[in-house]
Design an enzyme around this catalytic site. Sequence first.
Site, PDB file in Angstrom:
ATOM      1  N   GLU A 512       0.837  -1.199   0.000  1.00 30.19           N
ATOM      2  CA  GLU A 512       0.000   0.000   0.000  1.00 30.19           C
ATOM      3  C   GLU A 512       0.870   1.246   0.000  1.00 30.19           C
ATOM      4  OE1 GLU A 512      -3.390   2.299   2.657  1.00 30.19           O
ATOM      5  OE2 GLU A 512      -2.696   0.309   3.226  1.00 30.19           O
ATOM      6  N   LYS A 643      -8.733 -15.114  15.521  1.00 33.63           N
ATOM      7  CA  LYS A 643      -8.887 -14.633  14.148  1.00 33.63           C
ATOM      8  C   LYS A 643     -10.331 -14.235  13.818  1.00 33.63           C
ATOM      9  CE  LYS A 643      -5.029 -17.578  12.799  1.00 33.63           C
ATOM     10  NZ  LYS A 643      -4.558 -18.718  12.011  1.00 33.63           N
ATOM     11  N   ASP A 719       1.549 -14.351  12.231  1.00 30.16           N
ATOM     12  CA  ASP A 719       0.405 -14.881  11.485  1.00 30.16           C
ATOM     13  C   ASP A 719      -0.436 -13.697  11.007  1.00 30.16           C
ATOM     14  OD1 ASP A 719      -1.840 -16.107  10.488  1.00 30.16           O
ATOM     15  OD2 ASP A 719      -2.062 -17.515  12.147  1.00 30.16           O
ATOM     16  N   HIS A 817      -3.177  10.593  -2.174  1.00 28.42           N
ATOM     17  CA  HIS A 817      -3.363   9.375  -2.950  1.00 28.42           C
ATOM     18  C   HIS A 817      -3.569   9.663  -4.425  1.00 28.42           C
ATOM     19  CE1 HIS A 817      -3.303   6.071  -0.064  1.00 28.42           C
ATOM     20  NE2 HIS A 817      -3.779   6.945   0.816  1.00 28.42           N
TER      21      HIS A 817
END
Length: 845
Positions: A512, A643, A719, A817
């Site tokens: 990004e 998660k 992770d 951006h």
Amino acid sequence: MKVWGAHGEFCARHQWEVIVATLALLACAASVERHGPGTRSEHCAGWARACPGLEAEYQAADAVIMTFVRCAALLYAYYQISNLQKIASKYLLIVAGVFSTFASFIFTSALAGLFWSELASIKDAPFLFLLVADVARGARMAKAGWSAGEDQGKRVGRALALLGPTATLDTLLAILLVGVGALSGVPRLEHMCTFACLALLVDYVVFVTFYPACLSLVADFASGRKDMGSDSPFSEADLKPNPVVQRVKMIMAAGLLCVHLTSRWPWSADNGIVEGPSDDLATAPHDNVLLHSYVKWFSVSADYIVIATLLCALIIKFVFFEEQRNWVIDMNDMTVKEVVQNDNENANSGRKPLFSVGDDSNSEVSTQTDELTCPEDSEWPVLSPSSSATKLNAKKRPMAECLEIYRSEGACKSLSDEEVIMLVEQSHIPLHRLETVLGDGLRGVRLRRRVIGARFQTEEAIKQLPYLNYDYSKVLNACCENVIGYVGIPVGYAGPLVVDGKAYMIPMATTEGALVASTNRGAKAIGTKGVTSVVEDVGMTRAPAVRLPNVVRAHECRQWIDNKDNYALIKEAFDSTSRFARLQEIHVGVDGAILYLRFRATTGDAMGMNMVSKGAENALKLLKNYFPDMEVISLSGNYCSDKKAAAINWVKGRGKRVVCETTITAENLKTIFKTDAKTLARCNKIKNLSGSALAGSIGGNNAHAANMVTAIFIATGQDPAQNVTSSNCSTSMEVCGENREDLYVTCTMPSLEVGTIGGGTVLTGQGACLDILGVKGAGAYPAENSARLASLICATVLAGELSLMAALVNSDLVKSHMRHNRSAINMQAAATPEISTVTLEVPTL
């Protein structure tokens, strides 16, 4: 072998001394002349016998036979040189072999000129060398000396340790065998055999002293090159002699030595030794006999014309008509390939010839354009398969034979790639076990790519996925299965970011744009005052779901667990499964007759998910002894919760609970963020608190904490899926200071799940990022490094929160951006290889 290794290492480390001393001795031997008042000392044939009549002219039969022998020697030498390329890199080994033979020939000629004043058969000396010299031995020495992983001295020493004993025995056996010709009684044959024995001896001395020194010197000169000519991995098994063959050689050597001793010094009847006759010495000319012999060798005769014609024909064939195959073994995929140059040249652009890679999906040596293609202006060739190289690789045996080899060995190391693929296609070898049965991670990945590409017609797409230059030994059974390659993610750094008085450069892996630059701007605003952090090791959780027959039994089970003595039994069973896992709490959730047992335990510097699961499983076994009617529904009942966004982690915590704080001065707010404290504090209340509450967000009271968390997670081998829980963050901003113009900022992250050992932290790149932060591996005390990593992540989140909030109040987000992520330069990047450098400021939401 230790003696040979020490000797080889000594010669390699004292290369100049050995070379200079050897050349000095050579110069002394070549410059000595034999003078005498009318006499000469002659020791030619028969081990110190006189050899009259050696200057006699050849008979016709003798000339024909010698011409045939010389031609055979030339053809044999040509055959040896042509086949050196099959050992390894063609030019390196040819140069090594020729150098060894040439050096031995020069030294032998010098010694012969010193001890024999008349060399009638010197013209046959080069042919003797071509027949008796071991050209490939020097080539193997060069190959082994450049294949090992130590420094030059140890490489050459190790190679000589493996080759020295065999070379010694071979030389002794050859001298004894050739020396039999010196007992024949034929003067010319005796002279030639004596000269050949001397040649073998000198060649051996050169091989174990002068040659290792020169080899080490050349390697030092070429140490800057990427490819030193070693084209196959160094294997001790390839150099170690066959013990049976060695024993046979020793027996033959002992027998031949007895023949020599008994024929030179026969015992008489009275047990005395009969001495051989001695001949009178004749006068010797004062001219240079060695030079005279060489000049005589070039005199014109019929046999010379035949030999010269053959020699010229072989040279012309080798230079102009021989197919120039430079066979090498690609160290990446371990297949034989040859270096070729593409004849296609861009005449209009005037560029140098392009180098391309041939690709044959059905060939053993199929290569990939993405990993071997060179730029158009590159001067370096690339590896390309050829029909000859293919024959070396693809000697496909029948299925039955291959299957028998696989079952007998339990592995496929001796099978070719095509044979392994054949066994995979016939379901004899599971595709996911290729690395295990081959014992080579890289080869397993390469063959799996070929099989998958052929099955799903995705060859071209798979070629674009890189797989070389990666340590798959750390991936197997640890990080990934069915590996076909890897994906490269750019890693940037933000900082310096001062945390608890120490400056850090924070590695962030992301695709990004503006994220790293935005975080870097926040770190700049924080400045030298830095961030203060507090870390609590809450512990990892796992919550099995168990079912009891009815609610009464479920209630009894819950009360039994709440008892301190019973809890101690469970804790003992849990802790016994690991040196680091220590149970802290069992929180029981109830849903009818189903209990959710949320085990929470500290796990040291590991993230600890597997560790806690193992402990919970052992605790359930103990619990089932007291409640045999209990049924374990699932080892994880989602009450952990892992998660998934869950309020229990937000409330009770999971992993590490971290709180960071800092104060941004009014000056930095104005100069760096172009805003003030009141504006940021108001925006934070409306956006991060009220807006998140209205949306019903759980743990989402922040601007974009997940951005920084995920970037550091990927960089350090965490992770990435655990960013769901780990990104729980509450960002608070309020004005402070005497004039109420400074900004006090805190970030609270109650469930940051990180570890510095295990999982993806074992990979090379991820381990390097942990090393940059100084937290790789286990700390001096449990959870030291993992706690420090958690504090660095939280501090980085704080810096990123500051930067984005400032961009939002200034309307810089969209402008940044549009200027960077969607600029004309970036839109053209896919069409042009040029790289543009831009300054990124803020990330997306």
